[in-house]
Design an enzyme around this catalytic site. Structure first.
Site, PDB file in Angstrom:
ATOM      1  N   ALA A  90       0.848  -1.194   0.000  1.00 58.20           N
ATOM      2  CA  ALA A  90       0.000   0.000   0.000  1.00 58.20           C
ATOM      3  C   ALA A  90       0.877   1.236   0.000  1.00 58.20           C
ATOM      4  O   ALA A  90       2.030   1.202   0.437  1.00 58.20           O
ATOM      5  CB  ALA A  90      -0.911   0.001   1.225  1.00 58.20           C
ATOM      6  N   ASP A  91       0.314   2.323  -0.494  1.00 56.27           N
ATOM      7  CA  ASP A  91       0.980   3.613  -0.393  1.00 56.27           C
ATOM      8  C   ASP A  91      -0.084   4.677  -0.157  1.00 56.27           C
ATOM      9  O   ASP A  91      -1.152   4.640  -0.766  1.00 56.27           O
ATOM     10  CB  ASP A  91       1.783   3.943  -1.651  1.00 56.27           C
ATOM     11  N   THR A  92       0.237   5.597   0.732  1.00 54.43           N
ATOM     12  CA  THR A  92      -0.706   6.649   1.103  1.00 54.43           C
ATOM     13  C   THR A  92      -0.194   8.003   0.651  1.00 54.43           C
ATOM     14  O   THR A  92       0.977   8.323   0.835  1.00 54.43           O
ATOM     15  CB  THR A  92      -0.937   6.644   2.628  1.00 54.43           C
TER      16      THR A  92
END
Length: 195
Positions: A72-74
């Site tokens: 994931a990347d935010t």
């Protein structure tokens, strides 16, 4: 699903918050950090979050093709401007001043790759900051809590006091939107909650 037939799950992230949230789902997993540079020319925050999540997942899946890999990347955006992790206390304070009294968007791109294929999605949550005093900005920036977080604040800590309203998935702000994560993992044949 019995443990001996459960797929091997790899979390492609060094984030302690993502480790904690995935662990809370009752999914046994190991951690392999991708080490990929998070470079992109993409400027749309939703597409950027997805692209970076896919980049991380693909890098680890290439090394572990038999596993279910989740990454994931935010990305945090305020009025079209991307707010990364602040480099230092001064930049953290500047981020907080920018966000004071305003609503930002938090996007997390999640990618799951298994031997059966790749699935991904993006979650968006709107976060409205209170009007912050200079004393609050200074205190929080000095605390260091926001230095390793996109947007420069940690909602799961003292940073919650900076926030007036959240619209959407709270776990997305922490960097791992659990409803989306669960849907993608189940699509890859991974059970959660110990069943």
């Amino acid at each position: 699903m019995p443990a001996e037939t459960a797929p091997r799950v790899i979390l492609a992230s060094g984030s302690p918050r993502r480790r904690e949230l995935l662990g809370n789902l009752g999914v046994p997993f190991e951690v392999v950090v991708s080490g990929e540079a998070e470079d992109s020319q993409e400027t749309d925050p939703a597409r950027l979050a997805l692209e970076l999540g896919q980049l991380k997942a693909r890098a680890v899946a290439a090394q572990h093709p038999d596993a279910v890999v989740i990454a994931a990347d935010t990305v945090v955006a305020l009025g079209g401007t991307l707010l990364a992790k602040p480099a230092d206390e001064a930049e953290n304070a500047a981020f907080l001043r920018q966000q004071s009294g305003k609503t930002q968007q938090v996007y997390t791109g999640v990618c799951v790759i298994s031997p059966a294929g790749e699935q991904s999605g993006v979650e968006r949550t709107d976060v409205t900051f209170r009007a912050l005093t200079e004393a609050e900005v200074t205190f929080y920036a000095r605390s260091g809590e926001g230095l390793d977080k996109a947007g420069g604040y940690g909602i799961q800590g003292v940073g919650m006091a900076l926030i007036e309203r959240v619209e959407g998935d709270y776990s997305n702000i922490v960097g791992f939107p659990l409803a989306l994560v669960l849907r993608l993992l189940r699509g890859a044949g991974v059970s959660a909650f110990g069943v």
